[in-house]
Each structure stands twice: as C-alpha cells, then as structure tokens.
Scaffold this active site. Structure first.
Site, mmCIF file in Angstrom:
data_model
loop_
_atom_site.group_PDB
_atom_site.id
_atom_site.type_symbol
_atom_site.label_atom_id
_atom_site.label_comp_id
_atom_site.label_asym_id
_atom_site.label_seq_id
_atom_site.Cartn_x
_atom_site.Cartn_y
_atom_site.Cartn_z
ATOM 1 N N TYR A 43 0.841 -1.197 0.000
ATOM 2 C CA TYR A 43 0.000 0.000 0.000
ATOM 3 C C TYR A 43 0.880 1.252 0.000
ATOM 4 C CZ TYR A 43 -3.877 -3.132 1.027
ATOM 5 O OH TYR A 43 -4.806 -4.137 0.948
ATOM 6 N N ASN A 66 -12.908 -0.287 -4.440
ATOM 7 C CA ASN A 66 -12.644 -0.391 -5.872
ATOM 8 C C ASN A 66 -13.845 -0.990 -6.611
ATOM 9 O OD1 ASN A 66 -11.561 -0.754 -8.424
ATOM 10 N ND2 ASN A 66 -10.168 -2.378 -7.804
ATOM 11 N N CYS A 74 -6.616 -4.252 -7.551
ATOM 12 C CA CYS A 74 -6.262 -4.036 -6.146
ATOM 13 C C CYS A 74 -5.800 -5.316 -5.460
ATOM 14 C CB CYS A 74 -7.436 -3.413 -5.393
ATOM 15 S SG CYS A 74 -7.610 -1.643 -5.721
ATOM 16 N N HIS A 75 -6.079 -6.468 -6.067
ATOM 17 C CA HIS A 75 -5.585 -7.711 -5.466
ATOM 18 C C HIS A 75 -4.058 -7.760 -5.487
ATOM 19 C CE1 HIS A 75 -6.061 -8.672 -9.771
ATOM 20 N NE2 HIS A 75 -5.055 -9.509 -9.612
ATOM 21 N N GLU A 101 -2.384 -15.499 -11.105
ATOM 22 C CA GLU A 101 -1.271 -14.764 -11.713
ATOM 23 C C GLU A 101 0.083 -15.342 -11.305
ATOM 24 O OE1 GLU A 101 -1.622 -10.573 -11.021
ATOM 25 O OE2 GLU A 101 -3.646 -10.484 -11.850
#
Length: 105
Positions: A43, A66, A74-75, A101
């Site tokens: 963050y 979001n 945002c993940h 991912e």
C-alpha cells in the site's frame, strides 16, 4: 473467462470513466493499472508510485471500495507484513486472484 483460467488478459486498453474520481483516486488508479500481472506492491509503495508518499491508509481505503475489480487490480496491493485485506470480497478471493497470476502469499 480467460482470466479465471489463469491466462494473461490485458485490461490496459479498457477505458474507464474516472470523471467522478478525485485527483488522488485517478493517480492511484493509473499507477495500479501499471503494476504488471504476477507482481505485487505494498500500500505504501503504491501511494509513492501515485505521487502521494505516506498515504498508504488512503490507498487502502481506495482499494476497499474499488468498483473495477480486475481492471484496477487491487488484489496486487498487499500489506507490508502480509497479504492484507480485500474489501468485502475477502482475503480468500484476493489469494485466488493472485494465484491465477502465479503469486503465492
């Protein structure tokens, strides 16, 4: 659906209406969309990338609300000491999206 099969799906060409966003929210959105698939930032790092060093709590609040879940990923934003929260979707959803991912936290 390809994204949920673990395939790379670029969302950078998806236009978003950011007109209701503040200057800060736009900067965070644009910086976050630049974080590559399979990578994470904290963050605090995202706040600095957006031009607002020290605004990690504000970045966390932005991510929690979001509205563009996959398009503004945002993940990929994690806490300095672990995975961190993921708004109302929960940490398990965040872990699953990161796993798609190739990221394991």
């Amino acid at each position: 659906m390809r994204f949920f099969r673990g395939e790379e799906v670029p969302f950078d060409d998806v236009a978003l209406d950011l007109s209701p966003f503040t200057v800060f929210q736009r900067a965070v959105t644009e910086s976050l969309r630049d974080v590559p698939r399979g990578e994470t930032v904290s963050y605090g790092e995202l706040a600095a990338l957006a031009g607002y060093p020290g605004a990690q709590r504000a970045v966390g609040s932005f991510c929690a609300r979001n509205r563009f879940m996959l398009i503004v990923p945002c993940h990929r934003v994690v806490a300095a000491d672990g995975i961190g929260a993921y708004g109302s979707s929960g940490v398990m959803t965040k872990r699953r999206l990161l796993a798609l991912e190739g990221v394991s936290l």
